[in-house]
Scaffold this motif. Sequence first.
Motif, PDB file in Angstrom:
ATOM      1  N   PHE A 171       0.796  -1.219   0.000  1.00  0.00           N
ATOM      2  CA  PHE A 171       0.000   0.000   0.000  1.00  0.00           C
ATOM      3  C   PHE A 171       0.835   1.279   0.000  1.00  0.00           C
ATOM      4  O   PHE A 171       0.278   2.383   0.057  1.00  0.00           O
ATOM      5  N   GLY A 172       2.137   1.141  -0.074  1.00  0.00           N
ATOM      6  CA  GLY A 172       2.981   2.325  -0.064  1.00  0.00           C
ATOM      7  C   GLY A 172       3.394   2.686   1.354  1.00  0.00           C
ATOM      8  O   GLY A 172       2.763   2.300   2.332  1.00  0.00           O
ATOM      9  N   SER A 173       4.484   3.426   1.450  1.00  0.00           N
ATOM     10  CA  SER A 173       4.994   3.817   2.756  1.00  0.00           C
ATOM     11  C   SER A 173       5.155   5.321   2.799  1.00  0.00           C
ATOM     12  O   SER A 173       5.034   6.012   1.793  1.00  0.00           O
ATOM     13  N   GLY A 174       5.431   5.800   3.948  1.00  0.00           N
ATOM     14  CA  GLY A 174       5.654   7.232   4.096  1.00  0.00           C
ATOM     15  C   GLY A 174       5.413   7.673   5.523  1.00  0.00           C
ATOM     16  O   GLY A 174       4.792   6.968   6.319  1.00  0.00           O
ATOM     17  N   GLU A 175       5.933   8.830   5.841  1.00  0.00           N
ATOM     18  CA  GLU A 175       5.721   9.427   7.152  1.00  0.00           C
ATOM     19  C   GLU A 175       4.642  10.495   7.035  1.00  0.00           C
ATOM     20  O   GLU A 175       4.571  11.230   6.051  1.00  0.00           O
ATOM     21  N   PHE A 176       3.819  10.580   8.076  1.00  0.00           N
ATOM     22  CA  PHE A 176       2.639  11.429   8.055  1.00  0.00           C
ATOM     23  C   PHE A 176       2.925  12.752   8.758  1.00  0.00           C
ATOM     24  O   PHE A 176       3.451  12.772   9.870  1.00  0.00           O
ATOM     25  N   ALA A 177       2.582  13.859   8.076  1.00  0.00           N
ATOM     26  CA  ALA A 177       2.715  15.188   8.660  1.00  0.00           C
ATOM     27  C   ALA A 177       1.478  16.003   8.303  1.00  0.00           C
ATOM     28  O   ALA A 177       0.732  15.648   7.387  1.00  0.00           O
ATOM     29  N   VAL A 178       1.277  17.077   9.036  1.00  0.00           N
ATOM     30  CA  VAL A 178       0.090  17.909   8.836  1.00  0.00           C
ATOM     31  C   VAL A 178       0.501  19.377   8.844  1.00  0.00           C
ATOM     32  O   VAL A 178       1.277  19.811   9.697  1.00  0.00           O
ATOM     33  N   LEU A 179      -0.036  20.125   7.862  1.00  0.00           N
ATOM     34  CA  LEU A 179       0.032  21.580   7.874  1.00  0.00           C
ATOM     35  C   LEU A 179      -1.379  22.075   8.156  1.00  0.00           C
ATOM     36  O   LEU A 179      -2.302  21.785   7.394  1.00  0.00           O
ATOM     37  N   LEU A 180      -1.566  22.791   9.233  1.00  0.00           N
ATOM     38  CA  LEU A 180      -2.898  23.235   9.626  1.00  0.00           C
ATOM     39  C   LEU A 180      -2.946  24.760   9.587  1.00  0.00           C
ATOM     40  O   LEU A 180      -2.246  25.435  10.344  1.00  0.00           O
ATOM     41  N   ALA A 181      -3.777  25.288   8.661  1.00  0.00           N
ATOM     42  CA  ALA A 181      -3.909  26.731   8.476  1.00  0.00           C
ATOM     43  C   ALA A 181      -5.120  27.227   9.247  1.00  0.00           C
ATOM     44  O   ALA A 181      -6.252  26.816   8.960  1.00  0.00           O
ATOM     45  N   GLU A 182      -4.873  28.096  10.208  1.00  0.00           N
ATOM     46  CA  GLU A 182      -5.956  28.667  10.999  1.00  0.00           C
ATOM     47  C   GLU A 182      -6.248  30.086  10.509  1.00  0.00           C
ATOM     48  O   GLU A 182      -5.331  30.862  10.225  1.00  0.00           O
ATOM     49  N   ALA A 183      -7.527  30.419  10.431  1.00  0.00           N
ATOM     50  CA  ALA A 183      -7.954  31.749   9.990  1.00  0.00           C
ATOM     51  C   ALA A 183      -9.338  32.029  10.545  1.00  0.00           C
ATOM     52  O   ALA A 183     -10.076  31.102  10.899  1.00  0.00           O
ATOM     53  N   ASP A 184      -9.666  33.302  10.651  1.00  0.00           N
ATOM     54  CA  ASP A 184     -11.014  33.643  11.122  1.00  0.00           C
ATOM     55  C   ASP A 184     -12.053  33.032  10.199  1.00  0.00           C
ATOM     56  O   ASP A 184     -13.074  32.513  10.648  1.00  0.00           O
ATOM     57  N   ASP A 185     -11.777  33.102   8.905  1.00  0.00           N
ATOM     58  CA  ASP A 185     -12.641  32.452   7.911  1.00  0.00           C
ATOM     59  C   ASP A 185     -11.745  31.682   6.953  1.00  0.00           C
ATOM     60  O   ASP A 185     -11.148  32.258   6.036  1.00  0.00           O
ATOM     61  N   PRO A 186     -11.569  30.386   7.170  1.00  0.00           N
ATOM     62  CA  PRO A 186     -10.645  29.623   6.316  1.00  0.00           C
ATOM     63  C   PRO A 186     -11.082  29.540   4.851  1.00  0.00           C
ATOM     64  O   PRO A 186     -10.278  29.150   4.008  1.00  0.00           O
ATOM     65  N   PHE A 187     -12.343  29.899   4.544  1.00  0.00           N
ATOM     66  CA  PHE A 187     -12.820  29.851   3.158  1.00  0.00           C
ATOM     67  C   PHE A 187     -12.823  31.223   2.498  1.00  0.00           C
ATOM     68  O   PHE A 187     -13.365  31.387   1.402  1.00  0.00           O
ATOM     69  N   ALA A 188     -12.245  32.218   3.140  1.00  0.00           N
ATOM     70  CA  ALA A 188     -12.121  33.534   2.522  1.00  0.00           C
ATOM     71  C   ALA A 188     -11.221  33.420   1.295  1.00  0.00           C
ATOM     72  O   ALA A 188     -10.242  32.663   1.299  1.00  0.00           O
ATOM     73  N   PRO A 189     -11.506  34.137   0.230  1.00  0.00           N
ATOM     74  CA  PRO A 189     -10.701  34.024  -1.004  1.00  0.00           C
ATOM     75  C   PRO A 189      -9.208  34.235  -0.778  1.00  0.00           C
ATOM     76  O   PRO A 189      -8.388  33.511  -1.354  1.00  0.00           O
ATOM     77  N   ALA A 190      -8.819  35.209   0.070  1.00  0.00           N
ATOM     78  CA  ALA A 190      -7.391  35.456   0.286  1.00  0.00           C
ATOM     79  C   ALA A 190      -6.723  34.260   0.968  1.00  0.00           C
ATOM     80  O   ALA A 190      -5.574  33.902   0.661  1.00  0.00           O
TER      81      ALA A 190
END
Length: 790
Positions: A81-100
């Motif tokens: 099934f493939g290998s790899g190490e797991f990492a996460v980038l988590l972007a926090e924002a007042d509105d994460p769906f804002a165009p900017a």
Amino acid sequence: MSTSSSPSNGPASPSHDAPRWLVRLFSRIIAARWIIIALYALVLPPAAWFAARVQQDNAIERLIATSDTDYVKTREFEKIFGSGEFAVLLAEADDPFAPAVLERLDKLERALKEIPRVEPNSALSIYRRAKAGFDPTPEQSEALRKFVSGTKLFQDQGLAGDGYLAIALILDVHSSQERRETLAAVRRAIEATGGDGAPLKTLRQVGQPYVNIYLDEDMQKTGPKYFGMFAAFIIGLCLFLYRSARTLAAFLITLGVSIALAMGYIGLTGGVLTIVSPMVPMTILVTTTATLVYLQSRFVERPADRSVDEHQVFSFANKWLACTASVFATAVGFAALVVSSIQPIRQMGVWVAVGLALSYIVCFTLFPALQKILKTPTAIEQKVAAAWFVRLTEALPRWSYRYRWPLVLGSIVLSFAGGVALFGLPGVVKPMRLLTDPVEYINSGSRLYADTKAIEAKMPGLSITEVWLKGGVGSVSEPDALKGFQAFHEALVADPEVGAAIGPTTILRMMQYLGGAGDAFPKDAEALDELAGTLESLAPVDPLLGRFVQKNGLGQTHFTVMSKATEHEAFKRLEASIDKHWKAAAEANPALREFELRTVGMAPLQARVSQSLVPTLVESFELTVGIIFVTFLVVFRSGAARLMAMIPSLFAILVMFGIMRICGMTLNVATILIASTVLGTSENDQIHFFYHFQEGRKEGSVEQALRHTLFVSGRAIFFATLINAGGFVAFGMADLPPIRQFGILSAVAFVLSMIADFTALPAALWLVFRTKPDAEPSPAKEHGRTPAAS
């Protein structure tokens, strides 16, 4: 080392009771000093070259033996099934769906996709594939918001939540160098696309790869600082103690050659340093330095009527047996770590044992040659420090007799309390906990630690456990099997031990949702047949589905379970829950009964291996105790000495664990090594103590023997302990909590052992021999000597 040596001590034979072959041996070594220097000059360059080749890899997974059954299963799973190490980038924002915000994340994901060995996945990337592109316009940004909020699939996987969007990264890295290069490229991509500045509130970067790199970078940054501090400590102590630049030069050259040979051996054998490896060079350095202190301290105590040449041979012959026994016991004690199933622990034991053997040879060949060539002074030519110790030798024997019962009983009570702190007391005190969470190995004030704790509170978990299901050819795509998989999945996500679960039906439901058919799992037979057909047609070509279903044969699949488990006990509970839910699903869905379930993954494996430190190191500690006891059996003829010689070390170790418990510390991969390290190192003092005690008992009483022992070896024990404690306390400046705790606690244990050497040990000797102090001090005792001390 005192200033009290004088002709009044009387002449003495250079050989003392040493065998004649020893006297001839050291005479020849000193005579061949220039040949010895030349030989070391030839050996040193290649040793230094191999030492420079030694690499560092502090990844926690380095603790896992490649022969471990679960490790082998995990690697077999990764081949499919493939290998790899797991990492996460988590972007926090007042509105994460804002165009900017979405524009920033879109640029970042595109940059990440260009990095070799990096596979990013997010709600945005899934939307982009489904809609054949994405532009961060207000219209498409609102469409993405509806797309993500229209199902729980993204929230269940931790890809979206209140105030954040996450990018999951699979890093196809298989070495420390690949990990370092890949994460450096990820950091450059983040900086190039705006970093964590506005419109983001923050961009958190977490996961096991980041922890491994943090450990690597910290050890590489702080390692030279540890040894620089130790070198400064040695220079200061040597100048204070012997007040001679020539003696200091002999010490530093001997230590430099010893550590070069030891590290050269590691490089020659292809060794890689790990998170426990800083103890290797430091243990060799402090033990070698202590040996040099014992040798030099005997050498400087030259009677005025004995020539320097005669006394040099005498001092080495006199200290040979005690030094040989102590180095042998220490080396074999560390070699006992080979019983551990954890490769870095085994390697540490072998490396220290070999390093000590090499340093022993250097101490008895190069050091006497340097003494002669550099003309290191004795106490007659250059007064040395610590003359106050002579006064202590006068008072200590009788003081220990006066308080013998409180000292012995007090040490027993404190040792018992320390044992309870470590092993617990059934129904009253729990055993000391072993910490296996890799995140707790980093500084709690670091950005990585804060980000990890913040993400753990938001996401379903960062620990990955794989549920591997092996069936017959085509069994995964059977409609009844899919129905059973979904029932299993629903039971998993409802379990409190599970944060999230992703399996083949999760991917199929996502495909349904992308096609506009909703995310509900189909119930009727016709829809199930259609879903099975979709699986069969897409598994060989869809990369995401291919990560969950065996492409060729469709006979194997797996569920990725995300949880907050970090300790071995938590993983055991999780595994029990998985097994229970699978059995229930198989009972209700006969199509699942042909599948074999295996629980694999690096996270539970690391926790289990870390937990196994306890029994393996207890076993190695017991073996170390046995080896040292046998050494005492050979060196000491007194049965009482054999038993009591280990009292100070065991007292120090147990009391140290009591201090840990009081301070709220836990066992970890570093602190659990303290017992073997302290026992293997501090028993040197007891060997020298009893060797000279027996020497004094040949012609004197217990009090005379104690005075002789304290005069000859007391100050050496004192300053050797300062060296041991000073060397390990350098680790107290470490950024990593386990290394910092190891250094401080080891130093405390060494000091406790020395205190027991001068208090509980003499007190116990008074009780064992059932005797009293001498009626009147003899003239010999007034000089802190007995006739045997000459």
